[in-house]
Design a protein around this motif. Structure first.
Motif, PDB file in Angstrom:
ATOM      1  N   TYR A 140      89.197   0.466  56.497  1.00 28.99           N
ATOM      2  CA  TYR A 140      90.442  -0.124  57.010  1.00 28.99           C
ATOM      3  C   TYR A 140      90.213  -0.737  58.393  1.00 28.99           C
ATOM      4  O   TYR A 140      90.734  -1.819  58.694  1.00 28.99           O
ATOM      5  CB  TYR A 140      91.517   0.970  57.068  1.00 28.99           C
ATOM      6  N   LEU A 141      89.438  -0.051  59.216  1.00 30.38           N
ATOM      7  CA  LEU A 141      89.194  -0.500  60.589  1.00 30.38           C
ATOM      8  C   LEU A 141      88.083  -1.545  60.707  1.00 30.38           C
ATOM      9  O   LEU A 141      87.753  -1.986  61.800  1.00 30.38           O
ATOM     10  CB  LEU A 141      88.902   0.706  61.483  1.00 30.38           C
ATOM     11  N   TYR A 142      87.495  -1.931  59.563  1.00 30.75           N
ATOM     12  CA  TYR A 142      86.519  -3.030  59.497  1.00 30.75           C
ATOM     13  C   TYR A 142      85.210  -2.713  60.229  1.00 30.75           C
ATOM     14  O   TYR A 142      84.543  -3.596  60.747  1.00 30.75           O
ATOM     15  CB  TYR A 142      87.123  -4.318  60.079  1.00 30.75           C
ATOM     16  N   VAL A 143      84.837  -1.430  60.267  1.00 39.49           N
ATOM     17  CA  VAL A 143      83.592  -1.069  60.950  1.00 39.49           C
ATOM     18  C   VAL A 143      82.497  -0.610  59.984  1.00 39.49           C
ATOM     19  O   VAL A 143      81.378  -0.346  60.418  1.00 39.49           O
ATOM     20  CB  VAL A 143      83.827  -0.011  62.054  1.00 39.49           C
ATOM     21  N   HIS A 144      82.829  -0.531  58.686  1.00 35.99           N
ATOM     22  CA  HIS A 144      81.822  -0.181  57.667  1.00 35.99           C
ATOM     23  C   HIS A 144      82.070  -0.948  56.382  1.00 35.99           C
ATOM     24  O   HIS A 144      83.220  -1.232  56.023  1.00 35.99           O
ATOM     25  CB  HIS A 144      81.866   1.318  57.345  1.00 35.99           C
ATOM     26  N   TYR A 145      80.985  -1.240  55.695  1.00 36.66           N
ATOM     27  CA  TYR A 145      81.046  -1.805  54.354  1.00 36.66           C
ATOM     28  C   TYR A 145      81.312  -0.681  53.354  1.00 36.66           C
ATOM     29  O   TYR A 145      80.996   0.484  53.631  1.00 36.66           O
ATOM     30  CB  TYR A 145      79.705  -2.445  53.985  1.00 36.66           C
ATOM     31  N   PRO A 146      81.844  -1.008  52.176  1.00 36.99           N
ATOM     32  CA  PRO A 146      82.032   0.026  51.154  1.00 36.99           C
ATOM     33  C   PRO A 146      80.744   0.779  50.807  1.00 36.99           C
ATOM     34  O   PRO A 146      80.770   1.995  50.618  1.00 36.99           O
ATOM     35  CB  PRO A 146      82.570  -0.752  49.952  1.00 36.99           C
ATOM     36  N   THR A 147      79.606   0.077  50.764  1.00 42.28           N
ATOM     37  CA  THR A 147      78.359   0.782  50.432  1.00 42.28           C
ATOM     38  C   THR A 147      77.909   1.713  51.562  1.00 42.28           C
ATOM     39  O   THR A 147      77.231   2.706  51.303  1.00 42.28           O
ATOM     40  CB  THR A 147      77.219  -0.203  50.067  1.00 42.28           C
ATOM     41  N   ASP A 148      78.300   1.421  52.803  1.00 40.51           N
ATOM     42  CA  ASP A 148      78.018   2.352  53.912  1.00 40.51           C
ATOM     43  C   ASP A 148      78.755   3.670  53.669  1.00 40.51           C
ATOM     44  O   ASP A 148      78.205   4.757  53.866  1.00 40.51           O
ATOM     45  CB  ASP A 148      78.511   1.798  55.252  1.00 40.51           C
ATOM     46  N   VAL A 149      80.018   3.535  53.269  1.00 37.98           N
ATOM     47  CA  VAL A 149      80.851   4.713  53.022  1.00 37.98           C
ATOM     48  C   VAL A 149      80.336   5.475  51.803  1.00 37.98           C
ATOM     49  O   VAL A 149      80.234   6.704  51.826  1.00 37.98           O
ATOM     50  CB  VAL A 149      82.335   4.300  52.873  1.00 37.98           C
ATOM     51  N   LEU A 150      79.982   4.743  50.744  1.00 36.76           N
ATOM     52  CA  LEU A 150      79.437   5.410  49.548  1.00 36.76           C
ATOM     53  C   LEU A 150      78.134   6.141  49.871  1.00 36.76           C
ATOM     54  O   LEU A 150      77.914   7.265  49.408  1.00 36.76           O
ATOM     55  CB  LEU A 150      79.212   4.391  48.422  1.00 36.76           C
TER      56      LEU A 150
END
Length: 184
Positions: A140-150
């Protein structure tokens, strides 16, 4: 190709922003800063005799997470953050100074919650819910890509399974030592 797809997801998330959600996501993400909430929880659990074993397991898991995520993977992959690739999106928090992959907030949070679940702590499920909120806040805060979170989730699941397994194995070996040989 993957980066543009991931940026599209993050750009779509920008359409759900409201002043309340902006405030809430900043608060939630700040809970995960430096893994402090999880470190404090580990210290509290370690102080209390009834939960000491879980607290020690949590401290060990968080230490392993720092080594794997922040010291090794972030520097090895050296992925720029989405806010660096697309600087036109206004940030609600200061731009993080380290690399993007994996999400350290997510890795620490899932390491903690999965360790708590593996140690059969009552705090496991509530902490997993908080971990999911922290992970979403990073997108939401635009500091990570979805794959970073995964990837952060994967690190967390792995360490959260490994450390309790080792603790349970140690308990099983200790229990066997207490049983006399003729009764085994």
């Amino acid at each position: 190709m993957l980066v543009s797809y991931e940026l599209n997801i993050l750009d779509e998330l920008q359409s759900i922003h409201t002043s309340f959600l902006d405030w809430l996501m900043v608060v939630i993400t700040n809970l995960g800063d430096y893994g402090l909430i999880w470190i404090i929880l580990a210290l509290i659990l370690t102080i209390l005799p009834k939960t000491r074993r879980t607290g020690i397991a949590l401290m060990i898991a968080l230490l392993l997470d720092v080594l794997v995520s922040n010291i090794w993977l972030k520097n090895y992959v050296a992925r720029l953050r989405p806010c660096e690739v697309n600087p036109t999106v206004p940030l609600l928090i200061p731009k993080p100074l380290d690399y993007s992959f994996p999400s350290g907030h997510t890795a620490a949070s899932f390491t903690a919650s999965c360790t708590l679940l593996g140690m059969k702590s009552r705090l496991g499920w509530p902490s997993l819910f908080l971990s999911m909120l922290i992970a979403f806040s990073r997108l939401y805060l635009y500091v990570h890509y979805p794959t970073d979170v995964l990837a952060g989730m994967l690190v967390g699941f792995s360490l959260g399974a490994l450390v309790p397994s080792l603790f349970n194995l140690q308990s099983s070996i200790h229990a066997l030592r207490l049983v006399p040989l003729e009764n085994r």
